[in-house]
Design a protein around this motif. Structure first.
Motif, PDB file in Angstrom:
ATOM      1  N   UNK A 194      54.324  85.884 -16.177  1.00 43.90           N
ATOM      2  CA  UNK A 194      54.681  86.246 -17.559  1.00 43.90           C
ATOM      3  C   UNK A 194      56.103  85.774 -17.859  1.00 43.90           C
ATOM      4  N   UNK A 195      57.007  85.951 -16.904  1.00 43.40           N
ATOM      5  CA  UNK A 195      58.389  85.481 -17.091  1.00 43.40           C
ATOM      6  C   UNK A 195      58.421  83.979 -17.333  1.00 43.40           C
ATOM      7  N   UNK A 196      57.637  83.245 -16.544  1.00 38.27           N
ATOM      8  CA  UNK A 196      57.574  81.788 -16.712  1.00 38.27           C
ATOM      9  C   UNK A 196      57.024  81.418 -18.081  1.00 38.27           C
ATOM     10  N   UNK A 197      56.014  82.172 -18.522  1.00 34.50           N
ATOM     11  CA  UNK A 197      55.415  81.913 -19.835  1.00 34.50           C
ATOM     12  C   UNK A 197      56.449  82.151 -20.941  1.00 34.50           C
ATOM     13  N   UNK A 198      57.223  83.233 -20.835  1.00 31.64           N
ATOM     14  CA  UNK A 198      58.261  83.529 -21.827  1.00 31.64           C
ATOM     15  C   UNK A 198      59.293  82.412 -21.841  1.00 31.64           C
ATOM     16  N   UNK A 199      59.739  81.997 -20.664  1.00 29.67           N
ATOM     17  CA  UNK A 199      60.739  80.911 -20.573  1.00 29.67           C
ATOM     18  C   UNK A 199      60.216  79.629 -21.218  1.00 29.67           C
ATOM     19  N   UNK A 200      58.955  79.329 -20.954  1.00 32.22           N
ATOM     20  CA  UNK A 200      58.352  78.117 -21.516  1.00 32.22           C
ATOM     21  C   UNK A 200      58.292  78.196 -23.042  1.00 32.22           C
ATOM     22  N   UNK A 201      57.877  79.338 -23.552  1.00 31.81           N
ATOM     23  CA  UNK A 201      57.780  79.513 -25.004  1.00 31.81           C
ATOM     24  C   UNK A 201      59.168  79.474 -25.656  1.00 31.81           C
TER      25      UNK A 201
END
Length: 184
Positions: A147-154
């Motif tokens: 989820x952290x990676x997804x937030x960073x990507x977004x």
């Protein structure tokens, strides 16, 4: 000019915010500022509200805890208002700093409110310690790395916070914690 300020801690407290706004409207505020942010978070709308106030204005809130998080914070806000020639009115207490009695009562009520909060937090800590000792308290699950990676990507894609929160299904507070980690 009467200027109103309303605040709730979370977006789930929509009814509470609407109730404050209705009450401030009944009190005859000319301009209303409202926000949904924790008292420990950045209260940008409150700062905007204080900047908007001019000499002779009165800032009106429904309850003391909607305005200040501690006696020190209350005193700071009061100093800011006083330096601008702005009075403070707290509706549920019938308190108005336009009078000497109102200024005295503001400090007394602020001290009592802080005391009550500290007692509540102490009881909460004791309850958590007891639950941990009994093995009943596990705490909140940490945010997964996925989820952290997804937030960073977004974030890298330039998405807005509300959109990221909606897409990932995380809470506002979690989003800002992850964002802060990302920016560090």
């Amino acid at each position: 000019m009467l200027i109103g300020y309303a605040r709730t801690s979370t977006v789930e407290q929509e009814a509470g915010l609407e109730a404050q706004e209705r009450e401030l409207d009944k009190l005859g505020v000319d301009k209303l500022f409202s926000e949904q942010v924790s008292s420990v978070g950045e209260r940008e709308v409150l700062q905007e509200c204080i900047r908007f106030c001019r000499e002779g204005d009165t800032l009106v809130v429904t309850k003391l805890d909607r305005l200040a998080r501690s006696v020190a914070n209350l005193c700071d806000i009061q100093k800011q208002l006083e330096s601008k020639g702005v009075e403070l009115r707290i509706a549920d207490m019938g308190l108005d700093t336009a009078t000497p009695q109102g200024k005295l009562m503001l400090n007394v009520f602020g001290a009592v409110a802080q005391f009550e909060r500290e007692v509540m937090l102490e009881r909460q800590r004791e309850g958590i310690a007891k639950a941990k000792k009994e093995g009943k308290y596990k705490g909140r699950k940490p945010t997964s790395d996925d989820v952290k990676d997804q937030v960073r990507e977004l974030l890298a894609q330039g998405k807005k916070p509300a959109e990221i929160i909606s897409l990932t299904g995380i809470g506002k507070t979690t989003f800002y914690k992850v964002k802060k980690e990302f920016q560090s």
